[in-house]
Design a protein around this motif. Sequence first.
Motif, PDB file in Angstrom:
ATOM      1  N   LEU A 144       2.999   2.323   5.482  1.00 53.30           N
ATOM      2  CA  LEU A 144       2.737   2.804   6.839  1.00 53.30           C
ATOM      3  C   LEU A 144       1.930   1.790   7.638  1.00 53.30           C
ATOM      4  CD1 LEU A 144       1.938   6.627   6.391  1.00 53.30           C
ATOM      5  CD2 LEU A 144       4.011   5.598   7.344  1.00 53.30           C
ATOM      6  N   TYR A 147       1.145   1.910  11.610  1.00 53.72           N
ATOM      7  CA  TYR A 147       1.230   3.288  12.101  1.00 53.72           C
ATOM      8  C   TYR A 147      -0.149   3.889  12.370  1.00 53.72           C
ATOM      9  CZ  TYR A 147       6.212   3.657  10.896  1.00 53.72           C
ATOM     10  OH  TYR A 147       7.575   3.495  10.835  1.00 53.72           O
ATOM     11  N   MET A 155       4.929  11.913  13.752  1.00 49.25           N
ATOM     12  CA  MET A 155       5.469  11.405  12.503  1.00 49.25           C
ATOM     13  C   MET A 155       6.308  12.469  11.803  1.00 49.25           C
ATOM     14  SD  MET A 155       2.117   9.355  11.146  1.00 49.25           S
ATOM     15  CE  MET A 155       3.046   8.100  10.276  1.00 49.25           C
ATOM     16  N   GLN A 159       6.415  10.998   6.406  1.00 45.82           N
ATOM     17  CA  GLN A 159       5.351  10.087   6.823  1.00 45.82           C
ATOM     18  C   GLN A 159       3.987  10.769   6.760  1.00 45.82           C
ATOM     19  OE1 GLN A 159       7.040   9.088  10.651  1.00 45.82           O
ATOM     20  NE2 GLN A 159       7.724   7.074   9.923  1.00 45.82           N
ATOM     21  N   ARG A 160       3.922  12.050   7.143  1.00 43.47           N
ATOM     22  CA  ARG A 160       2.651  12.774   7.055  1.00 43.47           C
ATOM     23  C   ARG A 160       2.202  12.914   5.598  1.00 43.47           C
ATOM     24  NH1 ARG A 160       5.063  15.911  11.094  1.00 43.47           N
ATOM     25  NH2 ARG A 160       5.491  17.636   9.642  1.00 43.47           N
ATOM     26  N   ARG A 162       2.778  10.743   3.315  1.00 42.87           N
ATOM     27  CA  ARG A 162       2.238   9.423   2.945  1.00 42.87           C
ATOM     28  C   ARG A 162       0.824   9.230   3.480  1.00 42.87           C
ATOM     29  NH1 ARG A 162       7.139   5.027   3.127  1.00 42.87           N
ATOM     30  NH2 ARG A 162       8.801   6.414   2.467  1.00 42.87           N
TER      31      ARG A 162
END
Length: 379
Positions: A144, A147, A155, A159-160, A162
């Motif tokens: 990430l 980001y 996201m 992704q959240r 991660r």
Amino acid sequence: MTVQDQLVQERPTSTASAPGQPIIEIRNVSKIYPGGVKAVDHANITVNRGEFFALLGPSGCGKTTLLRMLAGFETPTEGEVIIDGHNMATVEPNKRPVNMVFQSYAVFPHMSVEKNVAYGLRMDGRPSREIKERTEEALELVKLGGYGKRMPHEMSGGQRQRVALARALIKRPSVLLLDEPLSALDAKLREAMQLELVRLQQTVGITFVIVTHDQSEALSMANRIAVMNAGVVRQIAKPAELYEFPKDRFVADFIGRINLIDAKATRSDDHLVKVTSPAIGEVELAGEATGDVALAVRPEKIFVAEEKPTDPDVVTVRGRVGEVAYYGSYSNVYFDIGNGTPILADIGNVSRDIDNNTFSRHEEYWLYWRKSDTLVLGD
């Protein structure tokens, strides 16, 4: 210095710190809630340093309670929880060498990604420069990088998740606890994140303990798996051993798909039993269980033929096609072998000849499988 180097460097040393040595010992642990509800019943589990270990079982089996006792959110009614050589009985959750990733991610919606990841270090009063460097490294570790300024609502679910992983790893725990971390993701993203978690664990080299009810998830990710039911640890084994050599009927039925045929067994010779079933007649098989047993065979190990096989090393039975489910690369074909016992066979669609890949209801075939692929299981 890389994140991996720092994780290794900052791990506390102990008599149990060498790779492959126990880092978690759950010794005769039980958890009984008010009213006499026994969530965990005399569990004994050892997790080695650097393992990816899974607690697997149906809802209500006690796996999450066990994870929460490792984290310090629950206290054992009896028994000991040892982490890195130290009894955790009087150690508060925030003082334990573990961190936890929750099913719901628990990402702060009002904080940017970088602030979410850095939260634990800020609470610890770490210098600003160190926080910045370690936050950037943690984000790179979970892919990430760049980001950091985004907000969680900008996201995807993956992704959240991660972000939650980076926030847990930045504290450099000896053990990372994961409570069904992928359950909120769609099927394709779950599969991708499974690979990412394995890559991440191998990169940082710390111990992961994951709770899941998804058998394929545990089989594909973990080095070893503990299968639980009704608070009891039924079997601990490597994925292939668990799949091919389940120790009892529950484990066999819970791990993957399996055909179970009721039968009776009597001792025949050392490590051999004579098994009788209305469906398949009498056959001698390797096994130890006697009395009422189940013959267990995996669907992918069943073959279909128009003529009866003559090989003495196979079990044969006549079956009539019932339901057929086509999945592209293979078909699930259910056969009625009498006495209301269905047999499922996974038939690979190995050619583009549609006619050869088609089964019609009520057609009859010989089903057969190797005796060596047949398990004789007691309760």
